[in-house]
Design an enzyme around this catalytic site. Structure first.
Site, PDB file in Angstrom:
ATOM      1  CB  SER A 120      -0.889   0.005   1.246  1.00 13.29           C
ATOM      2  OG  SER A 120      -1.520   1.257   1.431  1.00 13.29           O
ATOM      3  CE1 TYR A 124      -4.409  -1.492   5.738  1.00 14.56           C
ATOM      4  CE2 TYR A 124      -3.438   0.551   4.931  1.00 14.56           C
ATOM      5  CZ  TYR A 124      -4.011  -0.685   4.689  1.00 14.56           C
ATOM      6  OH  TYR A 124      -4.166  -1.131   3.386  1.00 14.56           O
TER       7      TYR A 124
END
Length: 340
Positions: free
Chosen positions: A141, A165
């Site tokens: 990501s 995250y």
């Protein structure tokens, strides 16, 4: 829901995917659903790992799920993964399974770490023990980079995530690199902007949440102060990125261990994104700005120069084009399931 011809069909090699055994984790998610649909159009033999049954997933609504082999289980189950890779003689793996919501990661870091980190090493270890696997594409990501002053981020930008995250994706990213460089595993890594598109049922994400609020006549909610800047990356461009990367890896083994950024390179603030959606939907509603966001990166967007030069990849959809297609899908979806 309805089938439409994709302009991305010309970007991939249909003969490459013909009868190719492909394993997809995270197949019921936004990107997974669309990737599986495209693989079937290219006549691949698709096997999907499914943990939770999501009847409103695009994979189910489009009846795509009826055309693939389904394995029920958890991506952390290495023995199950080894069995699947062996019994179905898998050639290509797309690892998309993850806990993808930043707010959930902040509230529940352990479950996020288990899924995103342990899930990655379990899959890659299973692949290491499966000699038939030739290409593996792992979803990292843009959040793995953490926060930096120099923008846009390139693949050389250090991975320095600090929040749950971000750290989970940075760890998964580094684990994938480890398996490539230490064990020679044919794995490459994607770092995409914020994916959006038809079929995203995570309503706390800004694009589906804003569209649903407008369709219900409610003010769209912005959790932050509206000034956070991101890339918003249309799902079909994401599909083309993954397919192109797997194909190029089959031609050039030296790509193993490398990461590629994918973005439409149109960064926009949250408030301007919401205003754009309001304009596209002819709405006069005013957004409700809560200014409650914490532990999130202020400005983050990517350069896709490496993908353009090495993969000959480029996005086919502008932000307006992608949002228009997405809005139309949600109108149909919410009329059917939510607005009776």
């Amino acid at each position: 829901m309805e089938k439409r011809k994709s302009p991305l069909e010309s970007m991939v090699k249909s003969d490459f995917w013909l009868d190719r055994p492909v394993f997809v984790t995270g197949a019921t998610g936004l990107l997974g659903s669309w990737l599986v649909k495209r693989l079937l159009e290219l006549k691949a033999e698709v096997v999907c790992l499914v943990r939770d049954w999501v009847p409103q997933s695009e994979l189910v609504l489009s009846k795509t799920i009826e055309r693939v082999k389904i394995v029920r289980g958890d991506v952390r189950d290495q023995k199950l993964l080894e069995r699947v890779l062996g019994e179905y003689e898998i050639d290509t793996v797309f690892h998309l399974a993850a806990q993808t919501i930043v707010g959930i990661a902040n509230r529940n870091p352990v479950s996020t770490f288990e899924t995103n980190i342990q899930g990655t090493w379990s899959l890659l270890e299973a692949c290491r023990r499966s000699p038939l696997v030739k290409q593996i594409v792992v979803a990292s990501s843009d959040k793995a980079y953490g926060e930096h002053e120099n923008l846009p981020y390139t693949e050389e930008t250090p991975l320095q995530g600090k929040h749950p995250y971000d750290v989970s994706k940075a760890c998964a990213d580094l684990i994938a690199q480890t398996y490539a460089y230490t064990y020679g595993l044919p794995v490459v890594i994607t770092r995409c902007g914020n994916l959006y598109g038809e079929g995203d049922l995570n309503w706390n994400r800004v694009i589906p949440g804003t569209i649903r609020s407008i369709l219900k006549g409610q003010r769209p909610v912005i959790r932050s102060d509206g000034n956070y800047v991101r890339d918003y990356f249309y799902v079909e461009d994401g599909v083309s990125a993954y397919l192109s990367l797997a194909e190029k890896l089959s031609e050039n083994k030296d790509l193993a261990g490398q990461a590629f950024n994918f973005s439409n390179e149109e960064p926009i603030s949250v408030i301007n994104l919401v205003k754009l959606i309001l304009n596209l939907m002819d709405s006069n509603l005013e957004p409700l700005i809560l200014n409650e966001a914490t532990h999130e990166i202020r400005e983050q967007y990517l350069s896709s120069k490496k993908a353009r030069e090495i993969l000959n990849w480029k996005p086919k959809f502008s932000l307006v084009e992608g949002l228009t297609l997405t809005i139309n899908w949600y109108k149909n979806f919410l009329e059917t399931f939510d607005l009776k």
